[in-house]
Design a protein around this motif. Structure first.
Motif, short mmCIF file in Angstrom:
data_model
loop_
_atom_site.label_atom_id
_atom_site.label_comp_id
_atom_site.label_asym_id
_atom_site.label_seq_id
_atom_site.Cartn_x
_atom_site.Cartn_y
_atom_site.Cartn_z
N CYS A 235 0.73 -1.11 -0.22
CA CYS A 235 -0.10 0.15 -0.08
C CYS A 235 1.03 1.16 -0.10
O CYS A 235 1.77 1.43 0.86
CB CYS A 235 -0.89 0.02 1.28
SG CYS A 235 -1.92 1.47 1.20
N GLN B 289 0.41 4.00 1.01
CA GLN B 289 -0.05 4.97 2.12
C GLN B 289 0.36 4.53 3.38
O GLN B 289 0.89 5.00 4.09
CB GLN B 289 -1.51 5.32 2.10
CG GLN B 289 -1.77 6.25 0.82
CD GLN B 289 -3.47 6.48 0.57
OE1 GLN B 289 -3.96 7.25 1.77
NE2 GLN B 289 -4.13 6.15 -0.18
N TRP C 279 -8.53 -2.94 -7.98
CA TRP C 279 -8.31 -2.04 -7.20
C TRP C 279 -7.82 -3.10 -6.11
O TRP C 279 -8.42 -3.99 -5.62
CB TRP C 279 -9.34 -1.15 -6.69
CG TRP C 279 -9.91 -0.31 -7.84
CD1 TRP C 279 -10.44 -0.50 -8.90
CD2 TRP C 279 -9.44 1.32 -7.85
NE1 TRP C 279 -10.57 0.75 -9.84
CE2 TRP C 279 -9.74 1.61 -8.75
CE3 TRP C 279 -8.59 1.77 -6.92
CZ2 TRP C 279 -9.73 2.80 -9.27
CZ3 TRP C 279 -8.61 3.27 -7.25
CH2 TRP C 279 -9.08 3.85 -8.45
N HIS D 143 -7.29 1.93 2.27
CA HIS D 143 -6.74 2.52 1.26
C HIS D 143 -6.80 1.98 0.00
O HIS D 143 -6.64 0.68 0.09
CB HIS D 143 -5.29 2.99 1.54
CG HIS D 143 -4.67 3.38 2.67
ND1 HIS D 143 -3.87 3.07 3.76
CD2 HIS D 143 -5.41 4.78 3.19
CE1 HIS D 143 -3.86 3.72 4.86
NE2 HIS D 143 -4.72 4.73 4.57
N THR E 202 -5.94 1.50 -3.94
CA THR E 202 -4.94 1.75 -4.96
C THR E 202 -5.36 1.05 -6.34
O THR E 202 -5.65 -0.27 -6.30
CB THR E 202 -3.51 1.16 -4.47
OG1 THR E 202 -3.30 1.82 -3.25
CG2 THR E 202 -2.45 1.70 -5.35
N GLU F 40 -4.55 -0.98 -9.48
CA GLU F 40 -3.37 -1.92 -9.73
C GLU F 40 -3.52 -1.95 -11.47
O GLU F 40 -4.28 -3.03 -11.88
CB GLU F 40 -3.53 -3.45 -9.27
CG GLU F 40 -2.40 -4.30 -9.66
CD GLU F 40 -0.98 -3.63 -9.55
OE1 GLU F 40 -0.40 -3.19 -8.49
OE2 GLU F 40 -0.51 -3.42 -10.65
#
Ligand SMILES: [Zn+2]
Length: 148
Positions: free
Chosen positions: A87, A89, A106, A113, A115, A117
């Motif tokens: 991650c 973050q 995602w 969080h 993200t 992909e």
């Protein structure tokens, strides 16, 4: 004279036989009178019985086209192209929920969080996931079910 009478009788008799044969030749095939239980196996019955529908609507699962997205747990580190994804973050690298939404995948960590992909798509997701066995009215409901 008796010969002529006999000959006429024989001619009439053979004519009757011919009429009977013609009657048989032009008759429709007889309709067998099957008992109610054997009707399905009758050659005159439709090959496939007509069924109202597959399942009542409340027992059907939605198809992949009818849902907003799919999700699954991915507890082990996710390795893509030899690299472990983490991650950006919080640095988490396992206990993901993978979300497949509109041909994008995602990654969602435990902290929530999300993200994108870009190396993964719906085709990869479909190969990696099992069959759909449950659906949730909201994303939050699904995340709760997966322990997030
Ligand atoms: Zn995170």
């Amino acid at each position: 004279m008796f010969d002529r009478i006999r000959a006429r009788r024989e001619h009439r008799a053979s004519q009757r036989v011919m009429d009977e044969l013609l009657k048989f030749a032009y008759q429709e095939p007889p309709v067998p009178n099957y008992p109610e239980a054997d009707r399905a196996s009758s050659p005159l019955a439709p090959a496939v019985p007509v069924v109202e529908d597959f399942l009542p609507p409340d027992l059907r699962l939605p198809t992949r086209e009818e849902i907003a997205g799919m999700m699954m747990r991915w507890d082990t580190p996710l390795v893509i192209g030899g690299e472990i994804r983490e991650c950006p973050q919080c640095g988490a690298y396992r206990n993901w929920v993978l979300l497949s939404v509109r041909d994008q995948v995602w990654l969602r960590c435990r902290a929530g969080h999300e993200t994108l992909e870009p190396a993964l798509d719906t085709a990869w997701y479909n190969r990696a996931s099992g069959p759909m066995d449950r659906w949730h009215p909201t994303l939050e409901d699904g995340l709760k079910h997966l322990g997030h």
